[in-house]
Design a protein around this motif. Structure first.
Motif, mmCIF file in Angstrom:
data_model
loop_
_atom_site.group_PDB
_atom_site.id
_atom_site.type_symbol
_atom_site.label_atom_id
_atom_site.label_comp_id
_atom_site.label_asym_id
_atom_site.label_seq_id
_atom_site.Cartn_x
_atom_site.Cartn_y
_atom_site.Cartn_z
ATOM 1 N N SER A 167 0.873 -1.583 -0.187
ATOM 2 C CA SER A 167 -0.139 -0.178 0.328
ATOM 3 C C SER A 167 1.132 1.037 -0.747
ATOM 4 O O SER A 167 0.389 2.376 -0.410
ATOM 5 C CB SER A 167 -1.075 0.486 1.077
ATOM 6 O OG SER A 167 -1.768 0.723 1.103
ATOM 7 N N ALA A 168 2.405 1.636 0.955
ATOM 8 C CA ALA A 168 2.379 2.724 1.091
ATOM 9 C C ALA A 168 3.342 2.987 -0.335
ATOM 10 O O ALA A 168 3.698 3.750 -1.083
ATOM 11 C CB ALA A 168 4.211 2.408 1.977
ATOM 12 N N LEU A 169 3.895 1.271 -1.404
ATOM 13 C CA LEU A 169 4.713 1.797 -2.671
ATOM 14 C C LEU A 169 3.139 2.310 -3.526
ATOM 15 O O LEU A 169 4.243 3.084 -4.712
ATOM 16 C CB LEU A 169 4.858 0.293 -2.815
ATOM 17 C CG LEU A 169 6.488 -0.036 -2.639
ATOM 18 C CD1 LEU A 169 6.716 -1.850 -2.491
ATOM 19 C CD2 LEU A 169 7.509 0.527 -3.179
ATOM 20 N N ASN A 170 2.034 1.635 -3.369
ATOM 21 C CA ASN A 170 0.925 2.204 -3.850
ATOM 22 C C ASN A 170 0.988 3.562 -4.129
ATOM 23 O O ASN A 170 1.135 4.514 -4.880
ATOM 24 C CB ASN A 170 -0.161 1.569 -3.758
ATOM 25 C CG ASN A 170 -1.595 2.306 -4.148
ATOM 26 O OD1 ASN A 170 -2.252 1.150 -4.109
ATOM 27 N ND2 ASN A 170 -1.838 3.063 -5.535
ATOM 28 N N LEU A 260 5.649 -2.818 -9.852
ATOM 29 C CA LEU A 260 6.055 -1.660 -11.298
ATOM 30 C C LEU A 260 6.677 -0.922 -11.120
ATOM 31 O O LEU A 260 6.824 -0.746 -12.264
ATOM 32 C CB LEU A 260 4.631 -1.689 -11.854
ATOM 33 C CG LEU A 260 3.880 -2.754 -12.847
ATOM 34 C CD1 LEU A 260 2.365 -2.391 -13.070
ATOM 35 C CD2 LEU A 260 4.053 -3.344 -14.014
ATOM 36 N N LEU A 261 6.501 -0.448 -9.823
ATOM 37 C CA LEU A 261 7.467 1.289 -9.818
ATOM 38 C C LEU A 261 8.548 1.115 -10.278
ATOM 39 O O LEU A 261 9.295 2.004 -10.983
ATOM 40 C CB LEU A 261 6.917 1.305 -8.306
ATOM 41 C CG LEU A 261 7.086 2.919 -7.699
ATOM 42 C CD1 LEU A 261 6.478 4.086 -9.213
ATOM 43 C CD2 LEU A 261 6.459 3.343 -6.506
ATOM 44 N N TRP A 292 15.043 -0.924 -1.853
ATOM 45 C CA TRP A 292 14.518 -0.788 -0.951
ATOM 46 C C TRP A 292 13.392 -1.923 -0.231
ATOM 47 O O TRP A 292 13.103 -2.127 0.428
ATOM 48 C CB TRP A 292 14.134 0.300 -1.049
ATOM 49 C CG TRP A 292 13.092 0.877 0.128
ATOM 50 C CD1 TRP A 292 13.930 1.483 1.278
ATOM 51 C CD2 TRP A 292 12.073 1.895 0.287
ATOM 52 N NE1 TRP A 292 12.014 1.851 2.196
ATOM 53 C CE2 TRP A 292 11.145 2.547 1.346
ATOM 54 C CE3 TRP A 292 10.800 2.223 -0.735
ATOM 55 C CZ2 TRP A 292 9.849 2.778 1.612
ATOM 56 C CZ3 TRP A 292 9.612 1.695 -0.447
ATOM 57 C CH2 TRP A 292 8.972 2.523 0.700
ATOM 58 N N ALA A 293 12.285 -1.440 -1.601
ATOM 59 C CA ALA A 293 11.274 -2.480 -1.490
ATOM 60 C C ALA A 293 11.346 -3.606 -1.531
ATOM 61 O O ALA A 293 10.795 -5.128 -0.409
ATOM 62 C CB ALA A 293 10.497 -2.592 -3.116
#
Ligand code: NAD
Length: 349
Positions: A167-170, A260-261, A292-293
């Motif tokens: 959710s944070a990456l979203n 994807l980011l 990081w992800a």
């Protein structure tokens, strides 16, 4: 110099811990005597707890919100609103519940008080995406934007770490694409920059201690920043790809954004180095974002989200059918290569 326009901030925001207690006064402040509480089946108990707090203001709980806002569910919610005599919805939950509240507001003119419990970022936007007959249609309309958002840090303490990370990456994706949006303004640029470092520092602390209230507060403030950016600036290739993979292939929303980011960022970096300097400063570029992800345990491969390699050609075709703004021009071959890298989970850069 770059010319810009700032549309103003239309939504009232209340932020803190224990702010759920303030929802009744916010409903009354908008002039409503009855409000219908919305939730997902999984958050029914939170919805019922909120209805109890609302006391005579509560007109009932509708706990059928579902991912991607199916029109059939929205129509049932509208019927429940009309039968209950409510003129306001109170949406407690993530993007699915907030989407349902927006769909009801768009059909009835009801006001919305929204209590977000994820970082997905629907609450500050005028965007509604709805699904019917296998397709997802998205529109922007000022009437869709919620009137009041109540952020209660305490409600995010229970958000499971894997969902927290995705959710944070979203949310980070909204900030990253706002940084190069042609219609960005200095307010959303500053908020997006602030959000990148807040998330970068908060997420490892949340992973270590999910109930760390200070880290949760930083993450929720970053989510507000990114939601505001999404609500004021046009998105680009990354959001288009996430929309295609969610809408046409049924991939899970937050996880798809997470995978994807780094790839979409790597693709756009050569064309938007100055605009994306905050990403380089916060994460060391697209490869650093991927690292990081990965360190947080985020999913890294579209293959792991249920997408077949045989679907990549069709996904690239759908994603390039319409023209939309993106800093780096692209064709189906570029998108196909990007999707292949994301499908395999290769580190970009
Ligand atoms: P979600 O709302 O579906 O929530 C995921 C799951 O987590 C649900 O089962 C929910 O009940 C549960 N959950 C939520 N908060 C929790 C908490 N604090 N503790 C425990 N469980 C919790 O998922 P999401 O990622 O928040 O939202 C995705 C949806 O939002 C998609 O349909 C997407 O299209 C939409 N969205 C819309 C916009 C917009 O501006 N229109 C922006 C972002 C996302």
């Amino acid at each position: 110099m770059r010319a810009w326009a700032f549309p103003g901030l239309a939504t009232r925001v209340v932020f803190g811990a224990g702010t759920l207690a303030r929802v009744p006064e916010e409903v009354a402040r908008l002039g409503h005597a009855r409000a219908l509480v919305l939730a997902t089946p999984g958050q029914r108990a939170a919805g019922e707890g909120l209805a109890a707090r609302l006391g005579p203001l509560a007109a009932g709980v509708f706990a059928e919100a579902a991912m991607h806002t199916p029109v059939a569910v929205s129509e049932r919610a509208v019927a429940a609103l009309r039968a209950s005599g409510a003129t306001c919805v109170v949406s407690v939950g993530g993007g699915s519940t907030i989407g349902l509240g927006k769909a009801v507001a768009a059909r009835t003119g009801a006001d919305q008080v929204v209590i977000p419990t994820t970082y997905a970022g629907s609450e500050m936007t005028d965007i509604l995406g709805e699904t019917a007959a296998g397709g997802k249609a998205t529109r922007r309309d000022e009437a869709i934007r919620p009137e009041v958002v109540v952020y209660d840090v305490d409600l995010t303490l229970s958000l499971p770490v894997p969902l927290t990370v995705c959710s944070a990456l979203n949310a980070v994706a909204h900030g990253v694409e706002a940084l190069f949006a042609p219609d960005r303004n200095p307010v959303v640029e500053a908020m997006a920059r602030d959000a990148l470092s807040l998330f970068r520092d908060a997420l490892p602390r949340i992973k270590a201690e999910p109930r760390d209230r200070e880290a949760r507060a930083d993450a929720l403030r970053a989510a507000w920043c990114c939601s505001t950016a999404l609500g004021q600036a046009s998105m680009a290739l990354h959001h288009k790809l996430a929309h295609v993979l969610g809408g046409s292939f049924g991939l899970p929303h937050a996880e798809t954004h997470a995978v994807l980011l780094p790839h979409a960022t790597a693709f756009n970096l050569p064309a938007a180095r100055a605009e994306l300097a905050p990403v380089a400063a916060a994460f060391g570029g697209a490869g650093g974002l991927w690292d990081w992800a990965a360190s947080l345990g985020a999913p890294l491969r579209l293959a792991d989200l249920g997408l077949a390699e045989a679907d990549l050609d069709r996904a690239a075709d759908i994603a390039t059918q319409d023209r939309y703004q993106n800093p780096r021009p692209f064709g189906a071959t570029d998108v196909r290569a990007l999707l292949q890298a994301a499908w395999e989970g290769r580190r970009p850069g």
